[in-house]
Structure formats: C-alpha cells, structure tokens
Design a protein around this motif. Structure first.
Motif, PDB file in Angstrom:
ATOM      1  N   VAL A 132      -5.111  -0.163  -9.096  1.00  0.00           N
ATOM      2  CA  VAL A 132      -5.593   0.996  -8.233  1.00  0.00           C
ATOM      3  C   VAL A 132      -5.037   2.183  -8.966  1.00  0.00           C
ATOM      4  O   VAL A 132      -5.590   3.165  -9.170  1.00  0.00           O
ATOM      5  CB  VAL A 132      -5.298   0.858  -6.783  1.00  0.00           C
ATOM      6  CG1 VAL A 132      -5.486   2.323  -6.222  1.00  0.00           C
ATOM      7  CG2 VAL A 132      -6.492  -0.136  -6.143  1.00  0.00           C
TER       8      VAL A 132
ATOM      9  N   ILE B 211       0.756   2.841  -3.157  1.00  0.00           N
ATOM     10  CA  ILE B 211      -0.568   3.907  -3.454  1.00  0.00           C
ATOM     11  C   ILE B 211      -0.406   5.112  -2.965  1.00  0.00           C
ATOM     12  O   ILE B 211      -1.068   6.252  -3.307  1.00  0.00           O
ATOM     13  CB  ILE B 211      -1.714   3.234  -2.802  1.00  0.00           C
ATOM     14  CG1 ILE B 211      -1.777   1.560  -3.214  1.00  0.00           C
ATOM     15  CG2 ILE B 211      -2.892   3.661  -3.096  1.00  0.00           C
ATOM     16  CD1 ILE B 211      -1.849   1.416  -4.784  1.00  0.00           C
ATOM     17  N   TYR B 212       0.182   5.398  -1.570  1.00  0.00           N
ATOM     18  CA  TYR B 212       0.464   6.409  -0.983  1.00  0.00           C
ATOM     19  C   TYR B 212       1.308   7.539  -1.894  1.00  0.00           C
ATOM     20  O   TYR B 212       1.115   8.957  -1.862  1.00  0.00           O
ATOM     21  CB  TYR B 212       1.179   6.346   0.498  1.00  0.00           C
ATOM     22  CG  TYR B 212      -0.029   6.204   1.603  1.00  0.00           C
ATOM     23  CD1 TYR B 212      -0.862   6.934   1.894  1.00  0.00           C
ATOM     24  CD2 TYR B 212       0.123   4.955   2.071  1.00  0.00           C
ATOM     25  CE1 TYR B 212      -1.583   6.827   2.949  1.00  0.00           C
ATOM     26  CE2 TYR B 212      -0.520   4.474   3.221  1.00  0.00           C
ATOM     27  CZ  TYR B 212      -1.442   5.737   3.642  1.00  0.00           C
ATOM     28  OH  TYR B 212      -2.427   5.266   4.615  1.00  0.00           O
TER      29      TYR B 212
ATOM     30  N   TYR C  38       0.808  -1.210  -0.141  1.00  0.00           N
ATOM     31  CA  TYR C  38      -0.120   0.052   0.038  1.00  0.00           C
ATOM     32  C   TYR C  38       0.802   1.356  -0.034  1.00  0.00           C
ATOM     33  O   TYR C  38       0.344   2.279  -0.346  1.00  0.00           O
ATOM     34  CB  TYR C  38      -0.663  -0.085   1.282  1.00  0.00           C
ATOM     35  CG  TYR C  38      -0.174  -0.284   2.737  1.00  0.00           C
ATOM     36  CD1 TYR C  38       0.447   0.856   3.241  1.00  0.00           C
ATOM     37  CD2 TYR C  38      -0.238  -1.613   3.189  1.00  0.00           C
ATOM     38  CE1 TYR C  38       0.853   0.920   4.398  1.00  0.00           C
ATOM     39  CE2 TYR C  38       0.482  -1.508   4.412  1.00  0.00           C
ATOM     40  CZ  TYR C  38       1.015  -0.449   4.942  1.00  0.00           C
ATOM     41  OH  TYR C  38       1.644  -0.832   5.926  1.00  0.00           O
TER      42      TYR C  38
ATOM     43  N   GLU D 182      -2.774  -3.656  -6.648  1.00  0.00           N
ATOM     44  CA  GLU D 182      -2.039  -1.988  -6.496  1.00  0.00           C
ATOM     45  C   GLU D 182      -1.970  -1.454  -7.834  1.00  0.00           C
ATOM     46  O   GLU D 182      -2.177  -0.244  -7.831  1.00  0.00           O
ATOM     47  CB  GLU D 182      -0.911  -2.358  -5.717  1.00  0.00           C
ATOM     48  CG  GLU D 182      -1.011  -2.529  -4.332  1.00  0.00           C
ATOM     49  CD  GLU D 182      -1.489  -3.984  -3.968  1.00  0.00           C
ATOM     50  OE1 GLU D 182      -1.759  -4.162  -2.798  1.00  0.00           O
ATOM     51  OE2 GLU D 182      -0.909  -5.077  -4.848  1.00  0.00           O
TER      52      GLU D 182
ATOM     53  N   ASN E 113     -10.037  -2.704  -3.886  1.00  0.00           N
ATOM     54  CA  ASN E 113      -9.918  -2.235  -2.312  1.00  0.00           C
ATOM     55  C   ASN E 113     -10.272  -0.803  -2.327  1.00  0.00           C
ATOM     56  O   ASN E 113      -9.490   0.369  -2.818  1.00  0.00           O
ATOM     57  CB  ASN E 113      -8.203  -2.329  -2.130  1.00  0.00           C
ATOM     58  CG  ASN E 113      -8.130  -2.037  -0.717  1.00  0.00           C
ATOM     59  OD1 ASN E 113      -8.387  -1.088  -0.025  1.00  0.00           O
ATOM     60  ND2 ASN E 113      -7.508  -3.022   0.182  1.00  0.00           N
TER      61      ASN E 113
ATOM     62  N   LYS F 140      -6.051   7.848  -3.142  1.00  0.00           N
ATOM     63  CA  LYS F 140      -5.785   8.403  -4.609  1.00  0.00           C
ATOM     64  C   LYS F 140      -6.732   9.400  -5.072  1.00  0.00           C
ATOM     65  O   LYS F 140      -6.398  10.396  -5.716  1.00  0.00           O
ATOM     66  CB  LYS F 140      -5.379   7.289  -5.521  1.00  0.00           C
ATOM     67  CG  LYS F 140      -4.102   6.440  -4.964  1.00  0.00           C
ATOM     68  CD  LYS F 140      -2.902   7.214  -4.736  1.00  0.00           C
ATOM     69  CE  LYS F 140      -2.190   7.744  -5.860  1.00  0.00           C
ATOM     70  NZ  LYS F 140      -0.939   8.206  -5.605  1.00  0.00           N
TER      71      LYS F 140
ATOM     72  N   ASP G  14     -10.205   1.290   0.178  1.00  0.00           N
ATOM     73  CA  ASP G  14      -9.359   2.181   1.088  1.00  0.00           C
ATOM     74  C   ASP G  14      -8.253   2.452   0.251  1.00  0.00           C
ATOM     75  O   ASP G  14      -7.829   3.659   0.098  1.00  0.00           O
ATOM     76  CB  ASP G  14      -8.844   1.192   2.254  1.00  0.00           C
ATOM     77  CG  ASP G  14      -9.746   1.157   3.344  1.00  0.00           C
ATOM     78  OD1 ASP G  14     -10.780   1.738   3.546  1.00  0.00           O
ATOM     79  OD2 ASP G  14      -9.768   0.031   4.138  1.00  0.00           O
ATOM     80  N   TYR G  15      -7.618   1.534  -0.664  1.00  0.00           N
ATOM     81  CA  TYR G  15      -6.690   1.959  -1.593  1.00  0.00           C
ATOM     82  C   TYR G  15      -7.197   3.172  -2.554  1.00  0.00           C
ATOM     83  O   TYR G  15      -6.471   4.064  -2.712  1.00  0.00           O
ATOM     84  CB  TYR G  15      -6.206   0.779  -2.367  1.00  0.00           C
ATOM     85  CG  TYR G  15      -5.339  -0.175  -1.599  1.00  0.00           C
ATOM     86  CD1 TYR G  15      -4.714  -0.042  -0.439  1.00  0.00           C
ATOM     87  CD2 TYR G  15      -4.637  -1.288  -2.444  1.00  0.00           C
ATOM     88  CE1 TYR G  15      -3.864  -1.152  -0.121  1.00  0.00           C
ATOM     89  CE2 TYR G  15      -4.176  -2.149  -1.970  1.00  0.00           C
ATOM     90  CZ  TYR G  15      -3.722  -2.139  -0.701  1.00  0.00           C
ATOM     91  OH  TYR G  15      -2.803  -2.989  -0.027  1.00  0.00           O
TER      92      TYR G  15
END
Length: 347
Positions: A261, A160-161, A157, A258, A306, A313, A308-309
């Motif tokens: 996403v 993703i950040y 994750y 990921e 996901n 963004k 939350d993922y």
C-alpha cells in the motif's frame, strides 16, 4: 544531565528554492525549544543566496548549540542529510527542512513520551500546513497531549496513517546508525521513514501539531506538486527501495500488504500531482495512463489491495481517474512514453 537530542537541517539553494526568507523562523523555533539540551546541525548545500551568512550569525550567537557544515557543491537533500547524520551525537535525531519550523515544546514532549514508553526507536507527531508568509509564533496556541505506545505488529495500519516525512519524527540514533538516505533522488523521505517504521515494531504516536510545513505557491519543495517535474520516475526507485530494505531487514513477509500500500500510494501521489499540472489535457491523460501502467506492472492490481488502507493515503478522485484509464500497453512502451513526454515538458 539529559541526553542530547539532535536536529539536523539541510539548507540548499535551487532555482525555485529560497531559504534566506525562512531561516530565521526555523532557527528561532529550534533555539527556543523547551528542551535546551539539543544540538543543531546545519548543512549548507552550496547556497547561492544569503543563507550562509544567516547561519553563520546564528552559529556565532549560539556556539555551544549550533554547528554549520558546508558542502563544496550542491549535493541535494539526501546527501546533505547523510552528512548531518555523520556528525550527530544525540540519542535521538530529527530532520527539519530549512523553510519549515517546529512547536517550541516539540522535542521536550516527544523525548518525554519516549522516556515514559521505554525509549522506542521512533516517536512521531503531527504535521500542520502553514501559510507561506506565516511566522512561527502564529501557530502555538494548542493544548498538549501525551503520546501513545503502539505495537505495530498488532496495529500495522498505524504505519499507513503516518506521513512519509522525517520532519515530524524522532529516530533513535542507534537504530538508524547504519542507514542512509537515497541520494540524487526526490521523495527520499518515504524510503527512510517507511523502511524504519516497518522495522521498529513499536513506536510512540503523538497527536500534537508540532511540525509546521510551509506551503508555497511558486517556490520551495512543496510547490513541486503544482509544476511539471521531470524527476517523476524517481518515485519508482523510492518505492522499490522500501521493499528492498524491508526484505533485507526481515520484516517484509509480516507487513507485506502494508508495504504494498505504501508503494502504490507513493506512486499514486505523483499521479495526483500530474493532475494539477498546467499542460495539454490529452498529454496529461497519456502520462497518467503510462504511470499507472507501471504501477500495475510493478505492484499489481490496486483493486486487490485493502481498499480501506488505500483510501487512507490516496484521495478518491485520483483513484477514480486511474481506474478509468486504459492500461493495456506494454511496460516498455509506457516507460518510453513517459521519458519522451517529460523531455518535451522539460523547461
């Protein structure tokens, strides 16, 4: 003797771009780095303003540190960065846009973080949005923190950040030596950054506010998000290339969710920009519908990702808008509609 770290900056002129107003700030922030053993490569992408004169004056003042190369024609950001990579000699490479600037401790601290953590392939710091008329001295009263080594297979994750920007990162040159940026394509940073992060396995993450991204209201790259952009479809090329590079490098299966996403988020960012365009509301919503139809066709239902993922963004307003639009039209029709709409909006 410390190994050189390379800073490659592309300088170019477009109708909405003016580097001469900001180059001195950029170059001041580079030559005044705490880490002095760096090379600064400037690519003049056929500037039409006084950028070339400014670069030449700095090269003359710092001949052992600055090298300027000149494109005969305007090749764009991706091609100019590829030229900079060809000439870079340092152990690590960074990319700085010509209207931005960086913290004076940035390269020293990031390189130190690399030394303390086994010389990873990527070191990343944080981006700060600066006012258009800011000078680089205005922003540097901050406490400094050590970077942290992150195992991306244990904490995927983290990717993703991270921002898709290349400016707030150091890339080990041996790691990217066979890589290149997409040319004639907007948002080429995303493909380069994400494909390498998925491949890197471990990176060092610093939370120091090091890269100062100048926000423009009417000019510059950052202003693109507020104006009609006829290159909107480039984002699908960028997103598809992220996946292609990960498949080629053998990391797709492990980071499949990921990667998906990052692809979807990259496309939804463009939809968010369309929401800010000053165009007819019905035309705007038709364009958003067509773009979202392509997102669904290429990457599937965003509700299956996901959440939350995804919310890391993409803002909730954009997610709410796209979930409410009708998207049952044919893909071919959506593509035709987008091209027709963009041609109507072209100025």
């Amino acid at each position: 003797t410390p190994i050189k770290s390379s800073a490659a900056s592309d300088v170019y002129k477009r109708q909405v771009y003016n580097s001469e107003a900001y180059l001195n700030d950029l170059l001041s922030s580079l030559v005044n780095q705490k880490m002095q053993d760096i090379e600064i490569i400037l690519i003049d992408d056929a500037s039409l303003d006084c950028s070339r004169d400014i670069m030449q004056s700095w090269e003359k003042k710092y001949p052992d540190k600055i090298r300027v190369f000149y494109n005969d024609a305007n090749l764009g950001q991706g091609a100019s960065r590829n030229i900079g990579l060809k000439y870079a000699e340092g152990e690590y490479v960074s990319f700085v846009d010509s209207d931005d600037f960086i913290h004076p401790d940035m390269y020293f601290d990031m390189y130190n973080d690399a030394l303390l953590n086994g010389m990873p392939n990527i070191v990343t710091s944080r981006i700060v949005f600066a006012k258009e008329d800011a000078t680089y001295q205005d922003y540097f009263k901050t406490n400094r923190r050590k970077g942290v080594l992150v195992d991306l297979k244990k904490e995927p994750y983290t990717i993703i950040y991270e921002s898709p920007s290349c400016g707030n990162k150091l890339f080990k040159r041996s790691f990217i030596k066979n890589s290149s940026f997409l040319v004639d394509t907007m948002w080429e940073d995303a493909t380069f950054t994400y494909s390498h992060m998925f491949l890197a396995e471990k990176i060092v993450v610093s939370h120091n506010p090091d890269y100062y991204y100048r926000k423009h209201q009417n000019t510059g790259v950052s202003a693109q998000g507020f104006r009609v952009n006829t290159h909107l479809m480039d984002i699908f090329k960028v997103a598809t290339e992220i996946e292609n590079k990960c498949i080629k490098n053998g990391c797709y299966d492990y980071f499949k969710e990921e990667i998906k996403v990052t692809q979807v988020a990259s496309c939804l960012y463009r939809i968010r920009e369309v929401l800010t365009w000053n165009i007819d509301h019905n035309l705007k919503m038709d364009l958003i519908r067509d773009l979202y139809r392509l997102v669904q066709a290429k990457y599937g239902d965003i509700n299956e990702l996901n959440q939350d993922y995804l919310s890391m963004k993409v803002d909730f307003h954009t997610l709410d808008v796209v979930r409410q639009v009708r998207s049952d039209i044919l893909v071919e029709q959506a593509e035709e509609n987008i091209q027709r709409t963009l041609s109507l909006l072209k100025v």
